[in-house]
Design a protein around this motif. Structure first.
Motif, PDB file in Angstrom:
ATOM      1  N   HIS A  45       0.924  -0.886  -0.157  1.00 49.45           N
ATOM      2  CA  HIS A  45       0.057  -0.116   0.159  1.00 49.45           C
ATOM      3  C   HIS A  45       0.667   0.902  -0.343  1.00 49.45           C
ATOM      4  O   HIS A  45       0.513   2.126  -0.368  1.00 49.45           O
ATOM      5  N   TRP A  46       2.663   1.462   0.027  1.00 46.34           N
ATOM      6  CA  TRP A  46       2.734   2.294   0.575  1.00 46.34           C
ATOM      7  C   TRP A  46       4.414   1.800   0.099  1.00 46.34           C
ATOM      8  O   TRP A  46       5.083   3.054   0.212  1.00 46.34           O
ATOM      9  N   ALA A  47       4.873   1.326  -0.354  1.00 50.55           N
ATOM     10  CA  ALA A  47       6.359   1.153  -0.263  1.00 50.55           C
ATOM     11  C   ALA A  47       6.289   0.241  -1.847  1.00 50.55           C
ATOM     12  O   ALA A  47       5.921   1.036  -2.944  1.00 50.55           O
ATOM     13  N   LYS A  52       7.067   0.864  -7.154  1.00 48.04           N
ATOM     14  CA  LYS A  52       7.655   0.545  -8.400  1.00 48.04           C
ATOM     15  C   LYS A  52       6.375   1.407  -9.274  1.00 48.04           C
ATOM     16  O   LYS A  52       6.304   1.558 -11.008  1.00 48.04           O
ATOM     17  N   ALA A  53       5.263   1.595  -9.491  1.00 50.64           N
ATOM     18  CA  ALA A  53       4.159   1.951 -10.605  1.00 50.64           C
ATOM     19  C   ALA A  53       4.724   3.354 -10.857  1.00 50.64           C
ATOM     20  O   ALA A  53       3.962   4.002 -11.982  1.00 50.64           O
ATOM     21  N   LEU A  54       5.517   4.337  -9.880  1.00 51.26           N
ATOM     22  CA  LEU A  54       5.496   5.762 -10.235  1.00 51.26           C
ATOM     23  C   LEU A  54       6.801   5.271 -11.043  1.00 51.26           C
ATOM     24  O   LEU A  54       6.847   6.196 -12.177  1.00 51.26           O
ATOM     25  N   LEU A  55       8.051   4.205 -10.391  1.00 59.55           N
ATOM     26  CA  LEU A  55       8.599   4.417 -11.438  1.00 59.55           C
ATOM     27  C   LEU A  55       8.775   3.887 -12.513  1.00 59.55           C
ATOM     28  O   LEU A  55       9.194   3.972 -14.159  1.00 59.55           O
ATOM     29  N   ALA A  91      -2.385   0.650  -6.245  1.00 62.18           N
ATOM     30  CA  ALA A  91      -2.307   0.539  -4.654  1.00 62.18           C
ATOM     31  C   ALA A  91      -3.490   1.749  -4.385  1.00 62.18           C
ATOM     32  O   ALA A  91      -3.658   2.487  -3.824  1.00 62.18           O
ATOM     33  N   ASP A  92      -4.778   1.001  -4.144  1.00 58.72           N
ATOM     34  CA  ASP A  92      -5.800   1.937  -4.094  1.00 58.72           C
ATOM     35  C   ASP A  92      -6.338   1.888  -2.758  1.00 58.72           C
ATOM     36  O   ASP A  92      -7.399   2.052  -2.073  1.00 58.72           O
ATOM     37  N   SER A 164       8.178   7.754   4.080  1.00 60.80           N
ATOM     38  CA  SER A 164       7.762   7.189   2.302  1.00 60.80           C
ATOM     39  C   SER A 164       6.369   7.048   2.209  1.00 60.80           C
ATOM     40  O   SER A 164       6.409   7.197   0.910  1.00 60.80           O
ATOM     41  N   ARG A 165       5.471   7.022   3.413  1.00 57.21           N
ATOM     42  CA  ARG A 165       4.218   7.178   2.462  1.00 57.21           C
ATOM     43  C   ARG A 165       3.703   8.557   2.243  1.00 57.21           C
ATOM     44  O   ARG A 165       3.007   8.001   0.695  1.00 57.21           O
ATOM     45  N   GLU A 166       3.751   9.313   2.692  1.00 53.99           N
ATOM     46  CA  GLU A 166       3.833  10.421   1.872  1.00 53.99           C
ATOM     47  C   GLU A 166       4.377  10.657   0.697  1.00 53.99           C
ATOM     48  O   GLU A 166       3.904  11.511  -0.105  1.00 53.99           O
ATOM     49  N   ALA A 167       5.736  10.154   0.438  1.00 55.71           N
ATOM     50  CA  ALA A 167       6.086  10.318  -1.182  1.00 55.71           C
ATOM     51  C   ALA A 167       6.026   9.376  -1.747  1.00 55.71           C
ATOM     52  O   ALA A 167       5.711   9.696  -3.080  1.00 55.71           O
TER      53      ALA A 167
END
Length: 245
Positions: A45-47, A52-55, A91-92, A164-167
């Motif tokens: 959910h946060w890592a 990886k979805a952002l990268l 990650a919903d 890292s959660r907010e990021a």
């Protein structure tokens, strides 16, 4: 939430806890997991998954730009909003599917805050405020993971730093971003936000990025970051922080 006795009690339903419980059941034991948050934990959910979805979209674009034929067809930059929307499909923050997977193993799930209260004994305060006691015949496995360590730096209480959660869940792309630390999570976020449009500086107090890996890995990453316009500062410590509005 009835009292219960199991062969194994697992505290924490992150990736480690899920695997411990599943392996116990595969070995013929009964197992229960106690989780106060979302089944799947930080990784889902946060890592691992959202990062990886952002990268991935920027990596795909860079790969295309390095291949003749594809390079000529590629124009423009990544669409930050589209990347974030794609992340949200992966990650919903809905753990129903993973809770159903636990049930299929089968592993019982108890939602609430767990406390080791005796020998192979766990007290759980449920989400409804009710308390119960679970007893393990063989073992209690504590798989609660960790939380980001926020440095004791002058001014940090005023700048409202991300962890890292907010990021990995932010809905806006900051104009400038300073990343403290040069480990895997920090490097991933520096890379992602640079690709999404932020002016990124990454600060590492050690001599290189990825300090727990072979030196060539950190050196190569630093060279790549520099080529992409990321300001890499190693052997550097932060003494104070302030937000430039």
């Amino acid at each position: 939430m009835p009292d219960g006795t199991y062969d194994v009690i697992v505290i924490g339903a992150g990736s480690t806890g899920e695997n411990v419980a599943a392996r116990a059941v595969q070995g013929g034991l009964s197992a229960v997991i106690v989780e106060s948050g979302l089944v799947g934990g930080d990784c889902s959910h946060w890592a691992c998954i959202p990062s990886k979805a952002l990268l991935r979209p920027p990596e795909a674009l860079r790969a295309a730009q390095q291949v003749d034929g594809a390079r000529q067809a590629v124009a423009g930059k990544v669409d930050a909003k589209a990347v974030q929307a794609r992340r949200d499909t992966w990650a919903d923050h809905d753990d129903q599917g993973q809770a159903e997977w636990l049930a299929s193993v089968p592993v019982d799930l108890v939602r609430g805050h767990a406390r080791v209260s005796g020998t192979r004994q766990v007290s759980v305060t449920g989400t409804d405020g009710q308390s119960t006691t679970l007893t393990a015949r063989h073992a209690v496995a504590v798989c609660t993971g960790s939380e980001p360590a926020v440095p004791d730096v002058d001014g940090f209480d005023q700048v409202q730093p991300w962890t890292s959660r907010e990021a990995t869940t932010a809905s806006e792309i900051p104009r400038r971003l300073v990343v403290l630390g040069g480990g895997v999570a920090a490097s991933e976020m520096a890379s992602a936000y640079s690709d999404l449009g932020s002016n990124v500086t990454i600060i590492e107090r050690g001599p290189r990025l990825l300090g727990r890996f072979e030196p060539f890995a950190g050196d190569g990453l630093a060279d790549s970051f520099t080529d992409r316009g990321i300001d890499v500062r190693t052997t550097t410590s932060v003494t104070a922080a302030e937000r430039d509005e």
